[in-house]
Design an enzyme around this catalytic site. Structure first.
Site, PDB file in Angstrom:
ATOM      1  N   SER A  39       7.588   3.622  -2.897  1.00 17.17           N
ATOM      2  CA  SER A  39       6.867   2.435  -2.432  1.00 17.17           C
ATOM      3  C   SER A  39       7.534   1.150  -2.901  1.00 17.17           C
ATOM      4  O   SER A  39       8.218   1.122  -3.919  1.00 17.17           O
ATOM      5  CB  SER A  39       5.440   2.428  -2.965  1.00 17.17           C
ATOM      6  OG  SER A  39       4.780   3.608  -2.645  1.00 17.17           O
ATOM      7  N   GLN A  40       7.242   0.091  -2.166  1.00 15.45           N
ATOM      8  CA  GLN A  40       7.639  -1.264  -2.543  1.00 15.45           C
ATOM      9  C   GLN A  40       7.049  -1.561  -3.943  1.00 15.45           C
ATOM     10  O   GLN A  40       5.908  -1.182  -4.223  1.00 15.45           O
ATOM     11  CB  GLN A  40       7.009  -2.133  -1.470  1.00 15.45           C
ATOM     12  CG  GLN A  40       6.999  -3.576  -1.618  1.00 15.45           C
ATOM     13  CD  GLN A  40       6.051  -4.181  -0.556  1.00 15.45           C
ATOM     14  OE1 GLN A  40       5.233  -3.481   0.049  1.00 15.45           O
ATOM     15  NE2 GLN A  40       6.173  -5.453  -0.343  1.00 15.45           N
TER      16      GLN A  40
END
Ligand code: SAH
Length: 236
Positions: free
Chosen positions: A85-86
């Site tokens: 994920s970011q």
């Protein structure tokens, strides 16, 4: 004497650079900028979460070919069709768990091990489940190499949680099922918090918490995670 010191030091420094596309100094600078601009800059306030994000060497947990992008504001491929994920989403979800240091935490979807490392900085024990064996094995080796001793990784389907170590004070799911898996709710301790994405292509992040009156559900933000595989898919 001074000259010979210099002669010795220069090749050592060059050697390090050649092995590591990002030196640890450069990584620390990139990481500080990431925390300032992407995390604190977007409203994550918990100082322990910010400190954890400043410590965990994200570039050491992603594949070589994307290492140079480790501190950019986006998800990254980690192989086997999966993504890490970011950083903002990791920080945001972690903040929702309100960890103070003594918790037992379950993660479903180990992936690169990055989120697990962040949790390990903030809680007493982390149990993480990964369904893709080579990813789980790689994360286990990487986390051991980085010195994280309070993370246990199991290869398998996280839909049913990890009953042997339950109840958990916090549960975080980083792959999206179409509904909230009941076994995860069942494994939440009193006062515990469960954060997870739910949905198909359009997903929302939910926060479930358990108090003396039962389970409470809150909708947080729109997100996009890879689908949860295994039993979650069959139960749709
Ligand atoms: N938390 C990870 C993000 C990984 S992406 C990180 O920090 O890198 C989601 C991960 O969930 C993938 O590795 C995927 O293989 C895994 N996954 C999908 N379904 C799963 C399931 N049922 N049980 C356990 N892991 C699952």
């Amino acid at each position: 004497m001074r000259t010979s010191w210099r002669l010795l030091l220069v090749p050592v420094a060059l050697g390090c650079k050649m092995q590591n596309p990002i030196t640890s100094d450069a990584a620390a600078v990139d990481r500080e900028r990431m925390v300032r601009e992407q995390i604190a800059g977007r409203g994550v306030r918990d100082p322990r979460v910010l400190a954890a994000l400043s410590r965990v060497p994200r570039h050491e947990l992603v594949p070589e070919d994307v290492r140079a992008q480790a501190y950019e504001d986006r998800p990254l491929p980690i192989g086997h069709g999966q993504t890490i994920s970011q950083p903002y989403v990791v920080a945001y979800m972690t903040e929702q768990l309100r960890l103070s240091g003594d918790e037992r935490v379950l993660e479903v979807g180990t992936g690169s091990g990055y989120q697990a490392a962040v949790l390990a900085e903030l809680a007493r024990e982390v149990f993480s489940i990964e369904i893709v064996e080579p990813l789980g094995e790689r994360a286990r080796a990487d986390l051991a190499r980085l010195g994280y001793r309070n993370v246990k990784i199991k290869i398998g389907d996280g839909y049913r949680g990890w009953p042997e170590h339950s109840p958990f004070d916090a549960i975080i799911v980083t792959a999206a099922p179409g509904h909230v898996p009941q076994p995860l709710i069942d494994q939440l301790a009193l006062g515990g918090r469960l954060v997870l994405p739910v949905g198909g292509l359009d997903q929302e992040l939910l926060l479930l918490s358990r108090d003396a009156n039962g389970i409470h559900e809150e909708r947080l933000i729109d997100v996009r995670f890879v689908p949860m595989r295994g039993e979650a898919e069959r139960g749709e």
